[in-house]
Design an enzyme around this catalytic site. Sequence first.
Site, PDB file in Angstrom:
ATOM      1  N   LYS A 145     -13.453  70.751 -84.994  1.00  0.00           N
ATOM      2  CA  LYS A 145     -13.205  72.042 -85.851  1.00  0.00           C
ATOM      3  C   LYS A 145     -11.503  71.674 -85.341  1.00  0.00           C
ATOM      4  O   LYS A 145     -11.465  70.436 -84.582  1.00  0.00           O
ATOM      5  CB  LYS A 145     -13.641  72.802 -84.855  1.00  0.00           C
ATOM      6  CG  LYS A 145     -14.459  74.224 -85.074  1.00  0.00           C
ATOM      7  CD  LYS A 145     -14.272  74.871 -86.632  1.00  0.00           C
ATOM      8  CE  LYS A 145     -13.049  75.468 -87.114  1.00  0.00           C
ATOM      9  NZ  LYS A 145     -14.125  76.547 -85.717  1.00  0.00           N
ATOM     10  N   HIS A 171      -5.477  86.498-107.696  1.00  0.00           N
ATOM     11  CA  HIS A 171      -6.434  87.843-108.066  1.00  0.00           C
ATOM     12  C   HIS A 171      -7.522  86.633-106.644  1.00  0.00           C
ATOM     13  O   HIS A 171      -8.880  86.801-106.570  1.00  0.00           O
ATOM     14  CB  HIS A 171      -7.599  88.236-108.628  1.00  0.00           C
ATOM     15  CG  HIS A 171      -7.054  88.859-109.537  1.00  0.00           C
ATOM     16  ND1 HIS A 171      -6.441  90.560-109.148  1.00  0.00           N
ATOM     17  CD2 HIS A 171      -6.314  88.481-110.460  1.00  0.00           C
ATOM     18  CE1 HIS A 171      -6.151  91.050-110.515  1.00  0.00           C
ATOM     19  NE2 HIS A 171      -5.474  90.200-111.156  1.00  0.00           N
ATOM     20  N   GLU A 223      -1.958  80.500 -87.889  1.00  0.00           N
ATOM     21  CA  GLU A 223      -2.730  81.946 -87.321  1.00  0.00           C
ATOM     22  C   GLU A 223      -2.071  82.565 -86.460  1.00  0.00           C
ATOM     23  O   GLU A 223      -1.603  83.988 -87.176  1.00  0.00           O
ATOM     24  CB  GLU A 223      -4.492  81.102 -87.060  1.00  0.00           C
ATOM     25  CG  GLU A 223      -5.091  80.523 -87.604  1.00  0.00           C
ATOM     26  CD  GLU A 223      -6.474  80.160 -87.131  1.00  0.00           C
ATOM     27  OE1 GLU A 223      -7.459  81.386 -87.135  1.00  0.00           O
ATOM     28  OE2 GLU A 223      -6.107  79.403 -86.371  1.00  0.00           O
ATOM     29  N   SER A 257     -11.753  73.303 -80.933  1.00  0.00           N
ATOM     30  CA  SER A 257     -12.783  74.343 -80.609  1.00  0.00           C
ATOM     31  C   SER A 257     -13.232  73.367 -79.103  1.00  0.00           C
ATOM     32  O   SER A 257     -13.830  72.433 -79.527  1.00  0.00           O
ATOM     33  CB  SER A 257     -13.529  74.950 -80.993  1.00  0.00           C
ATOM     34  OG  SER A 257     -14.483  75.240 -80.654  1.00  0.00           O
TER      35      SER A 257
END
Length: 477
Positions: free
Chosen positions: A297, A170, A304, A291
């Site tokens: 970043k 979980h 991804e 970024s």
Amino acid sequence: MTTSSNSSNPSQAQTSGMWGGRFSEATDAFVAEFTASVQFDQRFYKQDIAGSIAHATMLAKVGVLTEQERDDIINGLNTIQAEIEAGQFEWRIDLEDVHMNIESRLTQRIGITGKKLHTGRSRNDQVATDIRLYVRDEIDAILELLKKLQKGILSIAAQNTHTIMPGFTHLQTAQPVTFGHHLLAWFEMLVRDSERLIDCRKRTNRMPLGSAALAGTTYPIDRAFTAELLGFEAVSENSLDAVSDRDFGIEFNAAASLIMMHLSRMSEELILWTSAQFKFVNIPDRFCTGSSIMPQKKNPDVPELVRGKTGRVYGDLMSLLTLMKGQPLAYNKDNQEDKEPLFDAIDTVRGSLMAFADMIPALVPNIDIMREAALRGFSTATDLADYLVKNGVAFRDAHEIVGKAVALGVQESKDLSELTLEQLQQFSDLIQADVFEKALTLEASVNARNHIGGTAPAQVEAAIERAHARLEKLYAQ
Ligand code: ARG
């Protein structure tokens, strides 16, 4: 790419030289382009040429072609392959597909003999043969990439048999596991993927050639001989089925979807683990981007993107399933639509595996942070319950006792291993000083799961050894 006919000026000369005999006006220019497949099926020119060479060789063997004709055809086809590979081949949309482009060029080069190549064959069995050869080659290439990734996983797992991290259910801290054990879970997923592809390859590797348009051919063909030349395991048993069957493509895309699903799950974990909130793992800079606005970043682009690309491969699978569902026997033009979803799945899986095979062994675990995280979240609570059971408490009662100890830990912001013996003993006098080393430490917890499939470092080491042997066996098939 050139188009030939102009619909406002039809003439016999502008209908296809391959099938235009019964037509009285040229194909509409838009229709020619709309129905053509050469834009994408030129991708398997090599398989088309190999199929034609085998077919011509067989035709000569059974006496339909002379040896001279066979040799002229083979030489012509080899020259055409060289032309294609040198970028000197002019692909023509008016010649519809890879098959007619190559055949037409052959006739241009060697004259009338070129027109004999298509004896006893149809584009229906030709294309079915070509795609099978193509998918078979791609399966082999994908299996190589899977093997590379599997070995990469084993190498990083071997360095982390003793690295402890929290295991999750979980997405909540559950029990400590070794990082090596977690990596071996990825390995297992990918081994099943290889097994599936190897299995799919068997059904792919059957030869439709000889089925001709749908019913077979009147020539005394030797299908077994052609199959042997092309490395097919067997010939198809039914001509109607053989020209229309695309199960192998669907199976391939299903296997590809599962590969992507696995890579996507791995991606999701990597994305979580590289976040500032987890910091379990670093992905080397070469696999990441920054970024344009936020200077701090470093984004996990490869995972991804792989997670994102999974969706398109599922779409490719759906395309093929839907393509086939309404088709009566035998070949229908619909089947031309089998190629792009297959190619897309192949390209996507190959690219994703290539990136992963490089990236995974280069991951850098933050061992101290992983360990620290495993110490939080009461990951050894089950071990304390097992400790009580071993000292005579029924498991449900032990569960209750440990629950109370956890509540105290929550209240005091302490892990179970940070509570004092006296504090623990208020819940059960069966808890003794050995509880820390037998149950509450992370090492005790992982070492205790010491059986095949368990997370104990000794088991992970043994599993890695077996894994190498399993790979040998798997890829020897
Ligand atoms: N380009 C066609 C395809 O991809 C080849 C087979 C065409 N056969 C036919 N009868 N029109 O399926």
